[in-house]
Design a protein around this motif. Structure first.
Motif, PDB file in Angstrom:
ATOM      1  N   ARG B  79      15.339  42.761  13.636  1.00 60.60           N
ATOM      2  CA  ARG B  79      16.800  42.843  13.436  1.00 60.60           C
ATOM      3  C   ARG B  79      17.510  43.025  14.784  1.00 60.60           C
ATOM      4  N   PHE B  80      16.887  43.836  15.647  1.00 59.92           N
ATOM      5  CA  PHE B  80      17.445  44.030  16.995  1.00 59.92           C
ATOM      6  C   PHE B  80      17.488  42.683  17.717  1.00 59.92           C
ATOM      7  N   TYR B  81      16.377  41.968  17.646  1.00 61.18           N
ATOM      8  CA  TYR B  81      16.293  40.648  18.303  1.00 61.18           C
ATOM      9  C   TYR B  81      17.334  39.690  17.718  1.00 61.18           C
ATOM     10  N   LYS B  82      17.405  39.626  16.382  1.00 67.27           N
ATOM     11  CA  LYS B  82      18.327  38.697  15.723  1.00 67.27           C
ATOM     12  C   LYS B  82      19.784  38.996  16.068  1.00 67.27           C
ATOM     13  N   SER B  83      20.139  40.283  16.037  1.00 62.05           N
ATOM     14  CA  SER B  83      21.558  40.619  16.198  1.00 62.05           C
ATOM     15  C   SER B  83      22.028  40.563  17.645  1.00 62.05           C
ATOM     16  N   LYS B  84      21.088  40.536  18.582  1.00 68.05           N
ATOM     17  CA  LYS B  84      21.511  40.506  19.988  1.00 68.05           C
ATOM     18  C   LYS B  84      21.176  39.191  20.695  1.00 68.05           C
ATOM     19  N   PHE B  85      20.066  38.582  20.364  1.00 69.49           N
ATOM     20  CA  PHE B  85      19.589  37.472  21.195  1.00 69.49           C
ATOM     21  C   PHE B  85      19.551  36.115  20.488  1.00 69.49           C
ATOM     22  N   THR B  86      20.082  36.058  19.280  1.00 73.10           N
ATOM     23  CA  THR B  86      20.247  34.756  18.614  1.00 73.10           C
ATOM     24  C   THR B  86      21.758  34.526  18.462  1.00 73.10           C
ATOM     25  N   ASP B  87      22.133  33.562  17.632  1.00 73.71           N
ATOM     26  CA  ASP B  87      23.572  33.259  17.473  1.00 73.71           C
ATOM     27  C   ASP B  87      24.377  34.468  16.981  1.00 73.71           C
ATOM     28  N   GLU B  88      23.729  35.381  16.276  1.00 69.54           N
ATOM     29  CA  GLU B  88      24.436  36.593  15.810  1.00 69.54           C
ATOM     30  C   GLU B  88      24.961  37.427  16.979  1.00 69.54           C
ATOM     31  N   GLY B  89      24.358  37.228  18.150  1.00 69.65           N
ATOM     32  CA  GLY B  89      24.802  37.950  19.346  1.00 69.65           C
ATOM     33  C   GLY B  89      26.255  37.643  19.700  1.00 69.65           C
ATOM     34  N   TYR B  90      26.722  36.449  19.299  1.00 65.94           N
ATOM     35  CA  TYR B  90      28.132  36.083  19.550  1.00 65.94           C
ATOM     36  C   TYR B  90      29.074  37.058  18.850  1.00 65.94           C
ATOM     37  N   LEU B  91      28.635  37.550  17.697  1.00 72.29           N
ATOM     38  CA  LEU B  91      29.464  38.521  16.976  1.00 72.29           C
ATOM     39  C   LEU B  91      29.250  39.924  17.555  1.00 72.29           C
ATOM     40  N   THR B  92      27.984  40.271  17.766  1.00 76.10           N
ATOM     41  CA  THR B  92      27.661  41.621  18.259  1.00 76.10           C
ATOM     42  C   THR B  92      28.360  41.923  19.581  1.00 76.10           C
ATOM     43  N   PHE B  93      28.273  40.964  20.509  1.00 77.55           N
ATOM     44  CA  PHE B  93      28.795  41.244  21.851  1.00 77.55           C
ATOM     45  C   PHE B  93      30.284  40.920  22.022  1.00 77.55           C
ATOM     46  N   THR B  94      30.941  40.520  20.933  1.00 73.36           N
ATOM     47  CA  THR B  94      32.406  40.387  21.019  1.00 73.36           C
ATOM     48  C   THR B  94      33.096  41.462  20.176  1.00 73.36           C
ATOM     49  N   LEU B  95      32.307  42.419  19.680  1.00 77.39           N
ATOM     50  CA  LEU B  95      32.928  43.561  18.986  1.00 77.39           C
ATOM     51  C   LEU B  95      33.635  44.429  20.026  1.00 77.39           C
ATOM     52  N   ILE B 181      11.772  43.306  24.140  1.00 79.57           N
ATOM     53  CA  ILE B 181      12.481  42.222  23.436  1.00 79.57           C
ATOM     54  C   ILE B 181      13.580  41.651  24.339  1.00 79.57           C
ATOM     55  N   THR B 182      14.288  42.541  25.038  1.00 78.68           N
ATOM     56  CA  THR B 182      15.366  42.088  25.928  1.00 78.68           C
ATOM     57  C   THR B 182      14.809  41.193  27.033  1.00 78.68           C
ATOM     58  N   ILE B 183      13.757  41.664  27.703  1.00 79.84           N
ATOM     59  CA  ILE B 183      13.186  40.863  28.808  1.00 79.84           C
ATOM     60  C   ILE B 183      12.593  39.569  28.253  1.00 79.84           C
ATOM     61  N   GLY B 184      11.861  39.680  27.147  1.00 81.22           N
ATOM     62  CA  GLY B 184      11.232  38.497  26.532  1.00 81.22           C
ATOM     63  C   GLY B 184      12.265  37.450  26.165  1.00 81.22           C
ATOM     64  N   SER B 185      13.394  37.892  25.628  1.00 77.67           N
ATOM     65  CA  SER B 185      14.446  36.956  25.211  1.00 77.67           C
ATOM     66  C   SER B 185      15.127  36.305  26.408  1.00 77.67           C
ATOM     67  N   LEU B 186      15.156  37.011  27.525  1.00 74.28           N
ATOM     68  CA  LEU B 186      15.818  36.470  28.711  1.00 74.28           C
ATOM     69  C   LEU B 186      14.919  35.512  29.485  1.00 74.28           C
ATOM     70  N   VAL B 187      13.627  35.832  29.555  1.00 76.43           N
ATOM     71  CA  VAL B 187      12.754  35.020  30.420  1.00 76.43           C
ATOM     72  C   VAL B 187      12.173  33.802  29.705  1.00 76.43           C
ATOM     73  N   LEU B 260      20.584  44.083  32.197  1.00 72.44           N
ATOM     74  CA  LEU B 260      20.205  42.710  31.837  1.00 72.44           C
ATOM     75  C   LEU B 260      21.156  42.125  30.800  1.00 72.44           C
ATOM     76  N   ILE B 261      21.540  42.933  29.830  1.00 71.17           N
ATOM     77  CA  ILE B 261      22.445  42.432  28.780  1.00 71.17           C
ATOM     78  C   ILE B 261      23.845  42.196  29.344  1.00 71.17           C
ATOM     79  N   GLU B 262      24.298  43.103  30.178  1.00 71.31           N
ATOM     80  CA  GLU B 262      25.654  42.977  30.744  1.00 71.31           C
ATOM     81  C   GLU B 262      25.756  41.817  31.728  1.00 71.31           C
ATOM     82  N   ARG B 263      24.739  41.671  32.567  1.00 72.31           N
ATOM     83  CA  ARG B 263      24.856  40.746  33.701  1.00 72.31           C
ATOM     84  C   ARG B 263      24.101  39.429  33.538  1.00 72.31           C
ATOM     85  N   LYS B 264      23.005  39.440  32.797  1.00 71.94           N
ATOM     86  CA  LYS B 264      22.138  38.258  32.794  1.00 71.94           C
ATOM     87  C   LYS B 264      22.108  37.510  31.467  1.00 71.94           C
TER      88      LYS B 264
END
Lengths: 236, 267
Positions: B79-95, B181-187, B260-264
């Motif tokens: 759920r952490f991965y889905k809500s932050k690093f897939t298309d759902e992240g568009y909603l999470t990070f614009t809250l 999960i954060t590093i894995g999703s970025l690299v 990583l989330i803020e800048r990368k």
């Protein structure tokens, strides 16, 4: 006229490649503005930067005089170019989600738009068709009383009837004091609703201005001007 | 806003986890009945086969309870991965919330569910072990001095160091999976979940190696510091060093994740 969005020397690099280059724009309030450009011109990058999804490499962005951050996110209503809601939730749960996080969310307006579309509230989002999902997203995004609406390719990939519905929804639901920034390359479809336009290519503004003034001056439609400016093939 | 984030994070996984928890408690109840049956028939001739079957089923229940804890954590991480690093992240990070609030709500959600899972497992194993424990308690309960028992336990493993170790270990175990999960999703361009597993394994191995190296070095230093006795000495510092390393990795990992989330991050 108040300035809703201001960017100063805004640049964005992706792994050394410049996606936006020294952009300086100021968008007034109460306008529907087309952000127009070919694929890969930097439209989505600019919108993501304004929405706070990306951090600029250089320069700054202000929304109603406030640098991008949690405060500006409460003023911006953003529709990305994809399905971005939690698909395991029902439409009602999505409404609750918006109501919880956005103080400017008008639930009544969203409910009436959804009932017009005959979308039941208790249905799971993932069970809806692609077109219906996009309409639900648009209904929720346009049900906010935001200062700035960012709509990234809202009419791409939908049939002409749905395009009409989407454009009608945008025109009839946005707050007249707010600004709507629509990114698209389907110029002919959005032209009738646009007040102003902004051509972007290779991360730079090519030209901008009032759609009516441009028509009077050149005698061309926006679509014709776009084809002329971004012509990439010799005339046949 | 933070409370709302936590509420929605909690609810997003509550349905499958509640179902799994109820199933786990049911398995614990069945396990308790099987244990009671086994203990009642252990010495009765002709009941060997049913007793063996009962034991095999108990092993199965034990494995299913382990699977419950693993599956629950996988659901939370996914759920952490889905809500932050897939298309759902568009909603999470614009809250209209900060990245710190988003990350801390995920960590708090994980902590709350870890506590619930621990309680469920405690109940399940309590139910299974209740029959043998009650039998033993009947036999020795009257002669046992529980005060002396706990005093000796404290001497063996001081409560203070236990608390520190637990806190440090908890910070590490909460942050490490989310950081991986954060590093894995970025690299990774593809197979992001697999990459996250690999990174998590790599960080764990690096931390374990560093911890072992420093702990052994500390034991050797203290052992040879005393000229009179060449006996291995395990002091408080040897016990606390691993905890301190875990705390540093946990806290540092949190800030790395935030950066990583803020800048990368580019969803």
């Amino acid at each position: 006229m108040d300035i809703v969005l201001q960017t100063s020397n805004l640049s964005k690099n992706y792994s050394g490649i410049r996606a936006l280059n020294n952009l300086n724009i100021a968008l007034p309030s109460g306008k529907i503005i087309g952000l127009l450009g070919p694929n890969g011109s930097g439209k989505t990058t600019l919108i993501k930067l304004i929405a706070g999804l990306l951090t600029p490499t250089e320069g700054s962005i202000e929304v109603c005089g406030v640098p991008v951050g949690p405060e500006t996110k409460s003023m911006i209503s953003y529709l990305p170019d994809r399905v971005y809601f939690n698909q395991s939730q029902t439409v009602e749960q999505l409404l609750n989600y918006f109501q919880d996080f956005y103080a400017d969310f008008d639930r009544q307006r969203a409910v009436s738009m959804l009932s017009m579309l005959r979308i039941p509230m208790n249905v799971k989002f993932k069970t809806l068709s692609k077109g219906a999902r996009e309409k639900v997203q648009l209904a929720l995004v346009m049900s906010r009383r935001a200062k700035l609406y960012l709509l990234d390719e809202p009419i791409a990939g939908v049939d002409p009837a749905a395009r009409d519905f989407i454009l009608h929804t945008i025109v009839t639901n946005y707050d007249p004091t707010a600004t709507v920034l629509i990114s698209t390359h389907l110029i002919a479809d959005v032209e009738p609703v646009l007040d102003e336009f902004l051509f972007i290519n290779m991360g730079q503004i090519i030209c901008l201005g009032s759609v009516d003034d441009m028509r009077d001056k050149t005698g061309k439609t926006l679509d014709e001007l776009f084809r002329e400016v971004f012509k990439c093939l010799p005339s046949l | 806003m933070f409370a709302k984030l936590v509420k929605h994070e909690f609810r997003s996984v509550s349905k499958p986890l509640t179902f799994l928890s109820i199933a786990a408690v049911a398995a614990g109840l069945i396990g308790s009945l099987l244990m009671w049956y086994f203990l009642s028939n252990i010495d009765i001739e002709g009941k060997e086969l049913p007793s063996i079957l009962a034991i095999l089923m108990l092993v199965g229940i034990y494995i299913s309870l382990l699977a419950y804890s693993v599956a629950s954590m996988i659901i939370i991480y996914y759920r952490f991965y889905k809500s932050k690093f897939t298309d759902e992240g568009y909603l999470t990070f614009t809250l209209p919330v900060s990245t710190h609030q988003i990350l801390l709500s995920s960590i708090l959600n994980q902590l709350i569910w870890s506590a619930i899972i621990s309680v469920v497992l405690f109940i399940c194993f309590g139910l299974i072990l209740a029959p043998p424990v009650s039998m033993v308690a009947k036999e020795i309960g009257g002669h046992m001095d529980w005060g002396i028992f706990f005093q000796e336990l404290d001497g063996l493993f001081p409560v203070g160091s236990f608390v520190i170790t637990t806190i440090c270990g908890e910070v590490y175990s909460l942050v490490l999976p989310l950081l991986s999960i954060t590093i894995g999703s970025l690299v990774a361009k593809k197979h992001k979940i697999l990459a996250s597993f690999g990174i998590g394994y790599g960080i764990t191995m690096a931390v374990s190696t560093l911890t072992s190296f420093i702990t052994i070095a500390d034991i050797i230093r203290q052992t040879f510091a005393n000229d009179m006795y060449y006996e291995p000495t395990i002091s408080m510092s040897s016990m606390l060093i691993p905890s301190m390393i875990m705390l540093v990795v946990g806290v540092g990992g949190y800030f790395l994740m935030h950066y990583l989330i803020e800048r990368k991050l580019n969803i």
